[in-house]
Scaffold this motif. Structure first.
Motif, PDB file in Angstrom:
ATOM      1  N   GLY A  83      89.830  87.326   2.361  1.00  0.00           N
ATOM      2  CA  GLY A  83      90.099  85.925   2.641  1.00  0.00           C
ATOM      3  C   GLY A  83      88.868  85.048   2.573  1.00  0.00           C
ATOM      4  N   ILE A  84      87.700  85.664   2.521  1.00  0.00           N
ATOM      5  CA  ILE A  84      86.440  84.914   2.396  1.00  0.00           C
ATOM      6  C   ILE A  84      85.887  85.232   1.008  1.00  0.00           C
ATOM      7  CG2 ILE A  84      84.101  84.626   3.287  1.00  0.00           C
ATOM      8  CD1 ILE A  84      85.174  85.342   6.042  1.00  0.00           C
ATOM      9  N   PRO A  85      85.533  84.217   0.237  1.00  0.00           N
ATOM     10  CA  PRO A  85      85.141  84.458  -1.170  1.00  0.00           C
ATOM     11  C   PRO A  85      83.720  84.995  -1.361  1.00  0.00           C
ATOM     12  CG  PRO A  85      84.997  82.135  -0.692  1.00  0.00           C
ATOM     13  CD  PRO A  85      85.552  82.794   0.548  1.00  0.00           C
ATOM     14  N   TYR A  86      83.337  86.010  -0.591  1.00  0.00           N
ATOM     15  CA  TYR A  86      82.043  86.651  -0.737  1.00  0.00           C
ATOM     16  C   TYR A  86      82.286  88.140  -0.956  1.00  0.00           C
ATOM     17  CZ  TYR A  86      80.360  82.312   1.249  1.00  0.00           C
ATOM     18  OH  TYR A  86      80.113  80.996   1.483  1.00  0.00           O
ATOM     19  N   TYR A  87      81.495  88.724  -1.822  1.00  0.00           N
ATOM     20  CA  TYR A  87      81.673  90.126  -2.163  1.00  0.00           C
ATOM     21  C   TYR A  87      80.351  90.868  -1.989  1.00  0.00           C
ATOM     22  CZ  TYR A  87      86.016  88.537  -4.235  1.00  0.00           C
ATOM     23  OH  TYR A  87      87.249  87.992  -4.415  1.00  0.00           O
ATOM     24  N   ALA A  88      80.433  92.071  -1.458  1.00  0.00           N
ATOM     25  CA  ALA A  88      79.261  92.932  -1.367  1.00  0.00           C
ATOM     26  C   ALA A  88      79.127  93.680  -2.692  1.00  0.00           C
ATOM     27  CB  ALA A  88      79.421  93.916  -0.216  1.00  0.00           C
ATOM     28  N   LEU A  89      77.898  93.813  -3.154  1.00  0.00           N
ATOM     29  CA  LEU A  89      77.656  94.507  -4.417  1.00  0.00           C
ATOM     30  C   LEU A  89      77.544  96.005  -4.196  1.00  0.00           C
ATOM     31  CD1 LEU A  89      75.125  92.091  -6.114  1.00  0.00           C
ATOM     32  CD2 LEU A  89      77.599  92.221  -6.416  1.00  0.00           C
ATOM     33  N   GLY A  90      78.059  96.751  -5.173  1.00  0.00           N
ATOM     34  CA  GLY A  90      78.027  98.203  -5.095  1.00  0.00           C
ATOM     35  C   GLY A  90      77.345  98.801  -6.301  1.00  0.00           C
ATOM     36  N   SER A  91      78.033  99.706  -6.961  1.00  0.00           N
ATOM     37  CA  SER A  91      77.473 100.442  -8.089  1.00  0.00           C
ATOM     38  C   SER A  91      78.520 100.504  -9.201  1.00  0.00           C
ATOM     39  CB  SER A  91      77.093 101.851  -7.632  1.00  0.00           C
ATOM     40  OG  SER A  91      76.560 102.584  -8.693  1.00  0.00           O
ATOM     41  N   PRO A  92      78.491  99.547 -10.120  1.00  0.00           N
ATOM     42  CA  PRO A  92      79.521  99.509 -11.165  1.00  0.00           C
ATOM     43  C   PRO A  92      79.500 100.761 -12.038  1.00  0.00           C
ATOM     44  CG  PRO A  92      77.767  97.949 -11.657  1.00  0.00           C
ATOM     45  CD  PRO A  92      77.489  98.501 -10.299  1.00  0.00           C
ATOM     46  N   CYS A  93      80.675 101.119 -12.514  1.00  0.00           N
ATOM     47  CA  CYS A  93      80.830 102.302 -13.366  1.00  0.00           C
ATOM     48  C   CYS A  93      80.923 101.947 -14.850  1.00  0.00           C
ATOM     49  CB  CYS A  93      82.085 103.069 -12.959  1.00  0.00           C
ATOM     50  SG  CYS A  93      82.000 103.756 -11.303  1.00  0.00           S
ATOM     51  N   PHE A  94      80.823 100.679 -15.167  1.00  0.00           N
ATOM     52  CA  PHE A  94      81.007 100.227 -16.543  1.00  0.00           C
ATOM     53  C   PHE A  94      79.774  99.471 -17.032  1.00  0.00           C
ATOM     54  CE2 PHE A  94      85.125 100.057 -14.332  1.00  0.00           C
ATOM     55  CZ  PHE A  94      85.821 100.986 -15.083  1.00  0.00           C
ATOM     56  N   ASP A  95      79.475  99.602 -18.313  1.00  0.00           N
ATOM     57  CA  ASP A  95      78.390  98.820 -18.905  1.00  0.00           C
ATOM     58  C   ASP A  95      78.798  97.360 -19.059  1.00  0.00           C
ATOM     59  OD1 ASP A  95      76.726 101.046 -19.137  1.00  0.00           O
ATOM     60  OD2 ASP A  95      77.494 101.529 -21.133  1.00  0.00           O
ATOM     61  N   GLN A  96      80.071  97.132 -19.363  1.00  0.00           N
ATOM     62  CA  GLN A  96      80.609  95.781 -19.514  1.00  0.00           C
ATOM     63  C   GLN A  96      82.007  95.751 -18.927  1.00  0.00           C
ATOM     64  OE1 GLN A  96      80.650  94.290 -23.489  1.00  0.00           O
ATOM     65  NE2 GLN A  96      78.489  94.672 -23.829  1.00  0.00           N
ATOM     66  N   LEU A  97      82.373  94.583 -18.415  1.00  0.00           N
ATOM     67  CA  LEU A  97      83.692  94.423 -17.840  1.00  0.00           C
ATOM     68  C   LEU A  97      84.069  92.956 -17.906  1.00  0.00           C
ATOM     69  CD1 LEU A  97      85.919  95.903 -16.036  1.00  0.00           C
ATOM     70  CD2 LEU A  97      84.768  94.732 -14.165  1.00  0.00           C
ATOM     71  N   ALA A  98      85.292  92.663 -18.236  1.00  0.00           N
ATOM     72  CA  ALA A  98      85.786  91.283 -18.237  1.00  0.00           C
ATOM     73  C   ALA A  98      87.046  91.231 -17.396  1.00  0.00           C
ATOM     74  CB  ALA A  98      86.102  90.836 -19.655  1.00  0.00           C
ATOM     75  N   ILE A  99      87.102  90.249 -16.522  1.00  0.00           N
ATOM     76  CA  ILE A  99      88.274  90.022 -15.692  1.00  0.00           C
ATOM     77  C   ILE A  99      88.857  88.681 -16.119  1.00  0.00           C
ATOM     78  CG2 ILE A  99      89.130  89.660 -13.357  1.00  0.00           C
ATOM     79  CD1 ILE A  99      86.742  91.364 -12.385  1.00  0.00           C
ATOM     80  N   HIS A 100      90.088  88.697 -16.542  1.00  0.00           N
ATOM     81  CA  HIS A 100      90.744  87.489 -17.002  1.00  0.00           C
ATOM     82  C   HIS A 100      91.758  87.042 -15.957  1.00  0.00           C
ATOM     83  CE1 HIS A 100      88.976  87.992 -20.982  1.00  0.00           C
ATOM     84  NE2 HIS A 100      89.287  89.278 -20.874  1.00  0.00           N
ATOM     85  N   GLY A 101      91.518  85.878 -15.382  1.00  0.00           N
ATOM     86  CA  GLY A 101      92.442  85.339 -14.384  1.00  0.00           C
ATOM     87  C   GLY A 101      93.598  84.605 -15.034  1.00  0.00           C
ATOM     88  N   SER A 102      94.595  84.301 -14.254  1.00  0.00           N
ATOM     89  CA  SER A 102      95.788  83.647 -14.777  1.00  0.00           C
ATOM     90  C   SER A 102      95.496  82.222 -15.249  1.00  0.00           C
ATOM     91  CB  SER A 102      96.880  83.613 -13.715  1.00  0.00           C
ATOM     92  OG  SER A 102      96.437  82.889 -12.582  1.00  0.00           O
ATOM     93  N   ASN A 103      94.383  81.657 -14.800  1.00  0.00           N
ATOM     94  CA  ASN A 103      94.020  80.304 -15.229  1.00  0.00           C
ATOM     95  C   ASN A 103      93.085  80.297 -16.451  1.00  0.00           C
ATOM     96  OD1 ASN A 103      91.681  81.209 -14.095  1.00  0.00           O
ATOM     97  ND2 ASN A 103      91.418  79.515 -12.674  1.00  0.00           N
ATOM     98  N   GLY A 104      92.923  81.462 -17.059  1.00  0.00           N
ATOM     99  CA  GLY A 104      92.103  81.549 -18.267  1.00  0.00           C
ATOM    100  C   GLY A 104      90.661  81.824 -17.977  1.00  0.00           C
TER     101      GLY A 104
END
Length: 104
Positions: free
Chosen positions: A83-104
């Protein structure tokens, strides 16, 4: 002192990933300036608590929380306080990643 207390949870075998309210614990190291421990613990949990067999989840996937933790963690961040728009950083498993939201 807080990081040392977190260490005792993991090193003493008191962390149980199947209890969803505990999911943010591995990410709390970020808040005390020890992000490498977040990265270590998150990868350890992903390796130890998830698998492809019938018992591939450490607990009951209530409303998808177990799976959501894994997906967020492979992406490399986690909403420690929903509910709060802050994220803790971890250890990504991908070299690249794209997240596409419903608003483009």
């Amino acid at each position: 002192a807080f990081a040392a207390k977190l260490d005792t949870i993991f090193e003493g075998g008191r962390y149980w990933h199947g209890n969803e309210p505990c999911h943010q614990i591995s990410y709390l190291y970020d808040y005390v300036g020890q992000p490498w421990k977040t990265q270590q613990r998150v990868r350890q949990i992903m390796n130890d608590e998830y698998g492809l067999a019938a018992d591939g989840l450490a607990g009951n996937d209530d409303a998808g929380q177990m799976s959501a933790w894994y997906v967020f963690s492979t992406i490399g961040f986690y909403p420690v306080c929903p509910g709060i728009p802050y994220y803790a950083l971890g250890s990504p498993c991908f070299d690249q990643l794209a997240i596409h939201g419903s608003n483009g």
